[in-house]
Write an enzyme that holds these catalytic residues in place. Structure first.
Site, PDB file in Angstrom:
ATOM      1  N   GLY A  14       0.618  -1.245  -0.483  1.00  0.00           N
ATOM      2  CA  GLY A  14       0.114   0.133  -0.645  1.00  0.00           C
ATOM      3  C   GLY A  14       0.900   1.276  -0.432  1.00  0.00           C
ATOM      4  N   CYS A 128       2.526   6.797  13.189  1.00  0.00           N
ATOM      5  CA  CYS A 128       2.707   8.431  12.630  1.00  0.00           C
ATOM      6  C   CYS A 128       2.791   9.278  13.088  1.00  0.00           C
ATOM      7  CB  CYS A 128       2.352   8.765  11.339  1.00  0.00           C
ATOM      8  SG  CYS A 128       0.100   9.050  10.705  1.00  0.00           S
ATOM      9  N   SER A 159      -4.125  10.549   2.408  1.00  0.00           N
ATOM     10  CA  SER A 159      -2.964  10.016   2.286  1.00  0.00           C
ATOM     11  C   SER A 159      -3.076   8.533   3.667  1.00  0.00           C
ATOM     12  CB  SER A 159      -2.031  10.486   3.299  1.00  0.00           C
ATOM     13  OG  SER A 159      -2.393  11.377   5.092  1.00  0.00           O
ATOM     14  N   ALA A 160      -4.516   8.731   3.784  1.00  0.00           N
ATOM     15  CA  ALA A 160      -4.696   7.101   4.732  1.00  0.00           C
ATOM     16  C   ALA A 160      -5.077   6.546   3.817  1.00  0.00           C
ATOM     17  CB  ALA A 160      -5.703   7.739   5.448  1.00  0.00           C
ATOM     18  N   PRO A 162      -6.642   2.004   3.369  1.00  0.00           N
ATOM     19  CA  PRO A 162      -7.669   1.228   4.222  1.00  0.00           C
ATOM     20  C   PRO A 162      -6.697   0.356   5.203  1.00  0.00           C
ATOM     21  CG  PRO A 162      -7.225   0.269   1.959  1.00  0.00           C
ATOM     22  CD  PRO A 162      -6.195   1.864   2.037  1.00  0.00           C
ATOM     23  N   GLY A 163      -5.457   0.722   5.136  1.00  0.00           N
ATOM     24  CA  GLY A 163      -4.817  -0.194   6.673  1.00  0.00           C
ATOM     25  C   GLY A 163      -5.046   0.920   7.522  1.00  0.00           C
ATOM     26  N   ALA A 166      -8.433   0.847   9.021  1.00  0.00           N
ATOM     27  CA  ALA A 166      -9.027   0.014   9.551  1.00  0.00           C
ATOM     28  C   ALA A 166      -7.800  -0.360  11.294  1.00  0.00           C
ATOM     29  CB  ALA A 166      -8.516  -1.176   9.041  1.00  0.00           C
ATOM     30  N   ASN A 278       3.179  12.569   6.978  1.00  0.00           N
ATOM     31  CA  ASN A 278       2.583  11.099   7.910  1.00  0.00           C
ATOM     32  C   ASN A 278       2.832   9.798   7.253  1.00  0.00           C
ATOM     33  OD1 ASN A 278       0.326  12.171   6.539  1.00  0.00           O
ATOM     34  ND2 ASN A 278      -0.618  10.038   6.987  1.00  0.00           N
TER      35      ASN A 278
END
Length: 302
Positions: A14, A128, A159-160, A162-163, A166, A278
């Protein structure tokens, strides 16, 4: 492979993994050879293949079945995935740098406690927000007692991946714990904000530390500036937004004096644009930790 190079696999394909790949490719100590994912169409795997890495979408099972195993693994999947895989890495004798909030091994913030955890087979990069804020709490707590510290990390929503989404619950728990155990606060709290603003906002962090009423504010400010300079050695885009702000005790602060520190993190733009500081602070810190561990591995070969 030369004796001076330590081989590495990146588990996960990712945003964080892909950004990390570019940093490891510049490293003189680490040779990234594999990238492992679960989505055959992922952009990360495509880029890794194009850069000459061996890739697979068949996960950790595929990697551990190879005749040649990596010396190190950098994992940026999710907390539950790493918890399941970590014992298998240890059994295979592979050192692990964990970029998820799984916290299987000791948590590491390079300018604060890296030296104390070099012998651990698995080290955790916290989050982060933790990498950006815990050093500031530590900078205050090495001067005065900090009965309470609170950090707020605001990152661009785009910047966020799916990982990250979650892992929100793990983020707050792991970061809060790190504020206490590494930052040195007696009690810690962490909040993350995914900012949907367009154009995307750069990562910004606010750190509040309760301090004694008679604290030496000059010594605290000097300690903070020294810590910022240490972080800038591996994250050049890390900076104070203004001078630390000191407030007298008030009802709002629970009757305690406090220092407020405001920082922003601009990324190097290796994979995602510079607003994604981040990601950059996580991957830069992981690279720094990996290079120190690689030096250990190389020394042990002699």
């Amino acid at each position: 492979m030369s004796n001076g190079t330590v081989t590495a696999a990146i588990v996960g394909s990712g945003n964080i993994s892909t950004d990390l790949l570019y940093k490891l490719l510049r490293s003189q100590a680490i040779e990234p050879r594999w990238m492992i994912g679960i989505d055959p169409e992922s952009e990360g795997l495509k880029r890794a293949r194009g850069l000459g890495l061996e890739t697979s979408h068949e996960g950790v099972d595929w990697l551990l079945a190879q005749s040649e195993l990596p010396d190190m693994i950098f994992e940026a999947t999710s907390a539950y995935v790493h918890r399941a895989a970590a014992p298998r890495y240890a059994e295979a004798g592979i050192r692990a740098v964990d970029l998820t909030p799984a916290a299987v091994g000791p948590a590491v913030v390079p300018p604060v406690n890296l030296g104390a955890n070099l012998d651990a087979p698995n080290v955790n990069m916290i989050t982060c927000g933790g990498q950006a804020t815990i050093p500031i709490v530590a900078a205050v707590s090495r001067v005065v007692p900090v009965p309470y510290a609170e950090i707020v990390a605001s990152v661009s929503s785009v910047s966020a991946g799916p990982g990250t989404r979650a892992n929100i619950d793990e983020f707050t728990k792991t970061t809060s714990r790190g504020v206490e155990t590494i930052g040195g606060a007696q009690r810690g709290k962490a909040i993350i904000i995914l900012n949907p603003a367009e154009p995307p906002m750069i990562m910004r962090d606010t750190i509040f530390c309760a301090i004694p009423e008679d604290a030496d504010t000059d010594a605290i400010a000097d300690s903070i500036h020294r810590m910022v300079a240490d972080i800038q050695q591996y994250v050049p885009g890390y900076r104070l937004l203004n001078e630390p702000q000191f407030d007298e005790p008030s009802v709002v602060s629970g009757g305690l004096a406090k220092v407020s520190v405001f920082v922003e993190v601009e990324g190097a733009g290796d994979f995602l644009p510079p607003y994604a500081g981040n990601l950059d602070i996580m991957t830069a810190a992981a690279t720094k930790v990996g290079e120190v561990i690689a030096g250990q591995i190389t020394s042990a070969r002699v």
